[in-house]
Design a protein around this motif. Structure first.
Motif, PDB file in Angstrom:
ATOM      1  N   MET A  54      26.408   3.401  61.414  1.00  0.00           N
ATOM      2  CA  MET A  54      25.026   3.605  61.524  1.00  0.00           C
ATOM      3  C   MET A  54      25.030   5.416  61.795  1.00  0.00           C
ATOM      4  SD  MET A  54      22.646   1.790  61.343  1.00  0.00           S
ATOM      5  CE  MET A  54      22.301  -0.080  61.365  1.00  0.00           C
ATOM      6  N   ALA A  55      26.355   5.825  62.306  1.00  0.00           N
ATOM      7  CA  ALA A  55      26.317   7.153  62.659  1.00  0.00           C
ATOM      8  C   ALA A  55      26.316   7.853  61.314  1.00  0.00           C
ATOM      9  CB  ALA A  55      27.577   7.590  63.223  1.00  0.00           C
ATOM     10  N   ALA A  56      26.867   7.210  60.142  1.00  0.00           N
ATOM     11  CA  ALA A  56      26.789   7.927  58.634  1.00  0.00           C
ATOM     12  C   ALA A  56      25.215   7.771  58.187  1.00  0.00           C
ATOM     13  CB  ALA A  56      27.537   7.248  57.867  1.00  0.00           C
ATOM     14  N   GLY A  57      24.500   6.922  58.559  1.00  0.00           N
ATOM     15  CA  GLY A  57      22.981   6.831  58.387  1.00  0.00           C
ATOM     16  C   GLY A  57      22.169   7.902  58.800  1.00  0.00           C
ATOM     17  N   LEU A  58      22.582   8.382  60.036  1.00  0.00           N
ATOM     18  CA  LEU A  58      21.946   9.671  60.530  1.00  0.00           C
ATOM     19  C   LEU A  58      22.504  10.890  59.833  1.00  0.00           C
ATOM     20  CD1 LEU A  58      20.103  10.956  62.816  1.00  0.00           C
ATOM     21  CD2 LEU A  58      22.097  10.900  64.147  1.00  0.00           C
ATOM     22  N   VAL A  59      23.576  10.965  59.701  1.00  0.00           N
ATOM     23  CA  VAL A  59      24.164  12.021  58.628  1.00  0.00           C
ATOM     24  C   VAL A  59      23.741  12.242  57.698  1.00  0.00           C
ATOM     25  CG1 VAL A  59      26.297  13.054  57.968  1.00  0.00           C
ATOM     26  CG2 VAL A  59      26.481  12.147  60.177  1.00  0.00           C
ATOM     27  N   GLY A  60      23.506  11.138  56.812  1.00  0.00           N
ATOM     28  CA  GLY A  60      22.820  11.078  55.730  1.00  0.00           C
ATOM     29  C   GLY A  60      21.322  11.454  55.615  1.00  0.00           C
ATOM     30  N   ALA A  61      20.616  11.182  56.616  1.00  0.00           N
ATOM     31  CA  ALA A  61      19.455  11.533  56.793  1.00  0.00           C
ATOM     32  C   ALA A  61      18.916  12.914  56.952  1.00  0.00           C
ATOM     33  CB  ALA A  61      18.668  10.548  57.809  1.00  0.00           C
ATOM     34  N   VAL A  62      19.979  13.434  57.905  1.00  0.00           N
ATOM     35  CA  VAL A  62      19.798  14.690  58.344  1.00  0.00           C
ATOM     36  C   VAL A  62      20.288  15.654  57.164  1.00  0.00           C
ATOM     37  CG1 VAL A  62      20.883  16.868  59.419  1.00  0.00           C
ATOM     38  CG2 VAL A  62      20.132  14.643  60.653  1.00  0.00           C
ATOM     39  N   LEU A  63      21.079  15.269  56.179  1.00  0.00           N
ATOM     40  CA  LEU A  63      21.765  16.162  54.986  1.00  0.00           C
ATOM     41  C   LEU A  63      20.447  15.814  54.116  1.00  0.00           C
ATOM     42  CD1 LEU A  63      25.321  15.329  54.760  1.00  0.00           C
ATOM     43  CD2 LEU A  63      24.277  17.304  55.490  1.00  0.00           C
ATOM     44  N   GLY A  64      19.944  14.687  53.742  1.00  0.00           N
ATOM     45  CA  GLY A  64      19.042  14.755  52.868  1.00  0.00           C
ATOM     46  C   GLY A  64      17.451  15.396  53.123  1.00  0.00           C
ATOM     47  N   ALA A  65      17.066  15.519  54.585  1.00  0.00           N
ATOM     48  CA  ALA A  65      16.144  15.884  55.062  1.00  0.00           C
ATOM     49  C   ALA A  65      16.364  17.534  54.826  1.00  0.00           C
ATOM     50  CB  ALA A  65      15.730  15.941  56.460  1.00  0.00           C
ATOM     51  N   MET A  66      17.468  17.881  55.056  1.00  0.00           N
ATOM     52  CA  MET A  66      17.829  19.538  54.796  1.00  0.00           C
ATOM     53  C   MET A  66      17.640  19.707  53.413  1.00  0.00           C
ATOM     54  SD  MET A  66      20.897  19.914  57.509  1.00  0.00           S
ATOM     55  CE  MET A  66      21.221  21.812  57.169  1.00  0.00           C
ATOM     56  N   LEU A  67      18.324  18.990  52.331  1.00  0.00           N
ATOM     57  CA  LEU A  67      18.086  19.075  51.111  1.00  0.00           C
ATOM     58  C   LEU A  67      16.706  19.209  50.449  1.00  0.00           C
ATOM     59  CD1 LEU A  67      19.261  19.283  48.053  1.00  0.00           C
ATOM     60  CD2 LEU A  67      19.224  17.076  48.150  1.00  0.00           C
ATOM     61  N   LEU A  68      15.822  18.456  51.072  1.00  0.00           N
ATOM     62  CA  LEU A  68      14.179  18.119  50.939  1.00  0.00           C
ATOM     63  C   LEU A  68      13.902  19.667  51.341  1.00  0.00           C
ATOM     64  CD1 LEU A  68      11.880  16.670  49.745  1.00  0.00           C
ATOM     65  CD2 LEU A  68      11.771  15.595  52.032  1.00  0.00           C
ATOM     66  N   ILE A  69      13.979  19.937  52.556  1.00  0.00           N
ATOM     67  CA  ILE A  69      13.277  21.277  53.073  1.00  0.00           C
ATOM     68  C   ILE A  69      13.609  22.468  52.178  1.00  0.00           C
ATOM     69  CG2 ILE A  69      13.587  22.936  54.998  1.00  0.00           C
ATOM     70  CD1 ILE A  69      13.561  20.457  56.990  1.00  0.00           C
ATOM     71  N   TRP A  70      15.036  22.543  51.745  1.00  0.00           N
ATOM     72  CA  TRP A  70      15.717  23.612  50.948  1.00  0.00           C
ATOM     73  C   TRP A  70      14.723  23.526  49.605  1.00  0.00           C
ATOM     74  CZ3 TRP A  70      17.750  23.176  46.166  1.00  0.00           C
ATOM     75  CH2 TRP A  70      17.962  24.411  45.572  1.00  0.00           C
ATOM     76  N   ALA A  71      14.882  22.490  48.972  1.00  0.00           N
ATOM     77  CA  ALA A  71      13.717  22.125  47.649  1.00  0.00           C
ATOM     78  C   ALA A  71      12.309  22.730  48.071  1.00  0.00           C
ATOM     79  CB  ALA A  71      13.935  21.019  47.208  1.00  0.00           C
ATOM     80  N   TRP A  72      11.702  22.204  49.203  1.00  0.00           N
ATOM     81  CA  TRP A  72      10.618  22.738  49.434  1.00  0.00           C
ATOM     82  C   TRP A  72      10.080  24.078  49.631  1.00  0.00           C
ATOM     83  CZ3 TRP A  72       8.117  22.469  55.053  1.00  0.00           C
ATOM     84  CH2 TRP A  72       6.809  22.622  54.911  1.00  0.00           C
ATOM     85  N   GLN A  73      11.034  24.639  50.355  1.00  0.00           N
ATOM     86  CA  GLN A  73      11.102  26.282  50.554  1.00  0.00           C
ATOM     87  C   GLN A  73      11.126  26.967  49.217  1.00  0.00           C
ATOM     88  OE1 GLN A  73      14.013  26.819  53.488  1.00  0.00           O
ATOM     89  NE2 GLN A  73      12.439  26.915  55.399  1.00  0.00           N
ATOM     90  N   SER A  74      11.892  26.625  48.156  1.00  0.00           N
ATOM     91  CA  SER A  74      12.359  27.066  46.994  1.00  0.00           C
ATOM     92  C   SER A  74      10.903  27.055  46.005  1.00  0.00           C
ATOM     93  CB  SER A  74      13.384  26.224  46.585  1.00  0.00           C
ATOM     94  OG  SER A  74      14.622  26.626  46.946  1.00  0.00           O
ATOM     95  N   PHE A  75      10.363  25.794  46.173  1.00  0.00           N
ATOM     96  CA  PHE A  75       9.247  25.765  45.370  1.00  0.00           C
ATOM     97  C   PHE A  75       7.844  26.303  45.903  1.00  0.00           C
ATOM     98  CE2 PHE A  75      11.958  22.256  43.457  1.00  0.00           C
ATOM     99  CZ  PHE A  75      11.870  22.863  42.286  1.00  0.00           C
ATOM    100  N   GLN A  76       7.857  26.526  47.251  1.00  0.00           N
ATOM    101  CA  GLN A  76       6.555  27.118  47.727  1.00  0.00           C
ATOM    102  C   GLN A  76       6.693  28.620  47.919  1.00  0.00           C
ATOM    103  OE1 GLN A  76       6.735  26.409  52.104  1.00  0.00           O
ATOM    104  NE2 GLN A  76       4.692  26.457  52.293  1.00  0.00           N
ATOM    105  N   LYS A  77       7.676  29.129  47.660  1.00  0.00           N
ATOM    106  CA  LYS A  77       7.855  30.834  47.539  1.00  0.00           C
ATOM    107  C   LYS A  77       7.435  31.190  46.129  1.00  0.00           C
ATOM    108  CE  LYS A  77      11.559  31.202  50.815  1.00  0.00           C
ATOM    109  NZ  LYS A  77      12.938  31.862  50.829  1.00  0.00           N
TER     110      LYS A  77
END
Length: 78
Positions: A54-77
């Protein structure tokens, strides 16, 4: 992974990812980012989840969310 567990992990991951990337969002957006990140991270890091549990699930979720935020910020600018 059940839907309830995905929402809980997604909410935690969204909170952590928005804080790590210093993004101010409302609670619904934060949870949405976390859930989407959990889906992305879950797909990408499925092998890691099998090895670390389960610890890997949290790590994967955080990394996935960070990737999504990065993409969101890139396209929002634009």
């Amino acid at each position: 992974m059940s839907i309830v567990w995905l929402i809980i992990i997604g909410a935690a991951a969204g909170f952590l990812a928005t804080r790590l990337m210093k993004v101010e969002t409302d609670i619904i957006t934060t949870i949405g980012i976390g859930i989407a990140g959990a889906l992305i991270g879950g797909l990408v890091l499925r092998a890691l989840l099998a090895m670390m549990g389960m610890a890997a699930g949290l790590v994967g979720a955080v990394l996935g969310a960070m990737l999504l935020i990065w993409a969101w910020q890139s396209f929002q600018k634009k």
